[in-house]
Design a protein around this motif. Structure first.
Motif, PDB file in Angstrom:
ATOM      1  N   ALA A   3      -6.895  13.061 118.106  1.00  0.00           N
ATOM      2  CA  ALA A   3      -7.140  13.328 119.530  1.00  0.00           C
ATOM      3  C   ALA A   3      -6.092  12.612 120.375  1.00  0.00           C
ATOM      4  O   ALA A   3      -6.388  11.624 121.045  1.00  0.00           O
ATOM      5  CB  ALA A   3      -8.541  12.868 119.908  1.00  0.00           C
ATOM      6  N   ARG A  14      -5.457  12.163 125.999  1.00  0.00           N
ATOM      7  CA  ARG A  14      -6.514  11.318 126.567  1.00  0.00           C
ATOM      8  C   ARG A  14      -7.023  11.826 127.902  1.00  0.00           C
ATOM      9  O   ARG A  14      -8.163  11.604 128.269  1.00  0.00           O
ATOM     10  CB  ARG A  14      -6.003   9.888 126.752  1.00  0.00           C
ATOM     11  CG  ARG A  14      -5.594   9.204 125.484  1.00  0.00           C
ATOM     12  CD  ARG A  14      -6.825   8.915 124.634  1.00  0.00           C
ATOM     13  NE  ARG A  14      -6.495   7.980 123.585  1.00  0.00           N
ATOM     14  CZ  ARG A  14      -6.386   8.314 122.313  1.00  0.00           C
ATOM     15  NH1 ARG A  14      -6.599   9.553 121.946  1.00  0.00           N
ATOM     16  NH2 ARG A  14      -6.095   7.416 121.407  1.00  0.00           N
ATOM     17  N   ILE A  69     -11.186  11.874 127.397  1.00  0.00           N
ATOM     18  CA  ILE A  69     -11.641  11.601 126.037  1.00  0.00           C
ATOM     19  C   ILE A  69     -12.998  10.917 126.129  1.00  0.00           C
ATOM     20  O   ILE A  69     -13.275  10.166 127.056  1.00  0.00           O
ATOM     21  CB  ILE A  69     -10.610  10.754 125.270  1.00  0.00           C
ATOM     22  CG1 ILE A  69     -10.977  10.678 123.804  1.00  0.00           C
ATOM     23  CG2 ILE A  69     -10.514   9.370 125.820  1.00  0.00           C
ATOM     24  CD1 ILE A  69      -9.917  11.143 122.901  1.00  0.00           C
ATOM     25  N   ARG A 122     -14.590  15.130 123.888  1.00  0.00           N
ATOM     26  CA  ARG A 122     -14.030  15.429 125.210  1.00  0.00           C
ATOM     27  C   ARG A 122     -15.184  15.602 126.198  1.00  0.00           C
ATOM     28  O   ARG A 122     -16.269  16.056 125.836  1.00  0.00           O
ATOM     29  CB  ARG A 122     -13.233  16.726 125.181  1.00  0.00           C
ATOM     30  CG  ARG A 122     -12.111  16.712 124.195  1.00  0.00           C
ATOM     31  CD  ARG A 122     -10.795  16.795 124.942  1.00  0.00           C
ATOM     32  NE  ARG A 122      -9.685  16.758 124.018  1.00  0.00           N
ATOM     33  CZ  ARG A 122      -8.995  15.658 123.749  1.00  0.00           C
ATOM     34  NH1 ARG A 122      -9.315  14.540 124.320  1.00  0.00           N
ATOM     35  NH2 ARG A 122      -7.988  15.676 122.921  1.00  0.00           N
TER      36      ARG A 122
END
Length: 148
Positions: free
Chosen positions: A67, A70, A81, A87
Motif C-alpha cells: 500500500a 498514503r 490509508i 483505505r
C-alpha cells in the motif's frame, strides 16, 4: 453557450512513500538479524530479539510495497490509508480542517499534516507522502476550494 465557461474539475493526485524506503527498511532488517547472530555468543535471547525486530521491519517494509499510496485527492474528496493496508474515503463534507503542524524542539523542527475528519484525525509526515507537506496542504486546500 457563449460567454459561459464551465470550470474544469481538478485532476486526481496521489502521494506515496518514497520508492527507496521499503528497500532501506528491508536492508535494516537484514542488518539487525545479522547483528543479532553475530552477538549471540551462546545467548538465545539476543538472536530472538533481533529476529523479532527484523520481522517487524520486514512487515513495515511490506506495507510500503503493498500500500504505497498514503493519500489521494480528487474533486469528490480524499482517500487516506487506514490500518495496515486499508483505505478510507473522506468526502469533502466530512473534512473539517487541513492543517500543517510545525513544532521545534532542541533545534529540530517536525512537521505533520493533519486532516481532521470529525470523528477521526489523519496524520502524515514527510516520509509518508514523499513531498513537502506545505505543498501537499496547499494542493488539498485548493482541491477542496475548487470542489465547493
Amino acid at each position: 453557450m457563449l460567454g459561459r465557461m464551465d470550470p474544469q474539475p481538478s485532476p486526481a493526485r496521489q502521494w506515496r512513500v518514497p520508492r527507496s524506503l521499503p528497500l532501506v527498511k528491508a536492508l535494516g532488517a537484514l542488518a539487525v538479524a545479522a547483528l543479532g547472530l553475530l552477538l549471540a555468543a551462546g545467548d538465545p535471547i539476543r538472536p530472538a530479539l533481533a529476529g523479532a525486530v527484523a520481522a517487524a521491519l520486514l512487515a513495515w517494509a511490506l506495507r510500503d510495497v503493498v500500500a504505497p499510496v498514503r493519500l489521494a485527492v480528487d474533486p469528490e474528496g480524499l482517500t487516506v490509508i487506514r490500518g495496515y493496508v486499508g483505505r478510507r474515503r473522506l468526502p469533502w463534507a466530512a473534512v473539517e480542517a487541513i492543517r500543517l503542524d510545525r513544532r521545534s524542539r532542541r533545534g529540530v523542527t517536525a512537521e505533520t499534516l493533519e486532516i481532521d475528519a470529525g470523528e477521526s484525525l489523519h496524520l502524515f509526515g514527510r516520509r509518508d507522502l514523499d513531498a513537502p507537506l506545505d505543498e501537499v496542504a496547499a494542493a488539498l486546500t485548493a482541491a477542496r476550494s475548487a470542489a465547493r
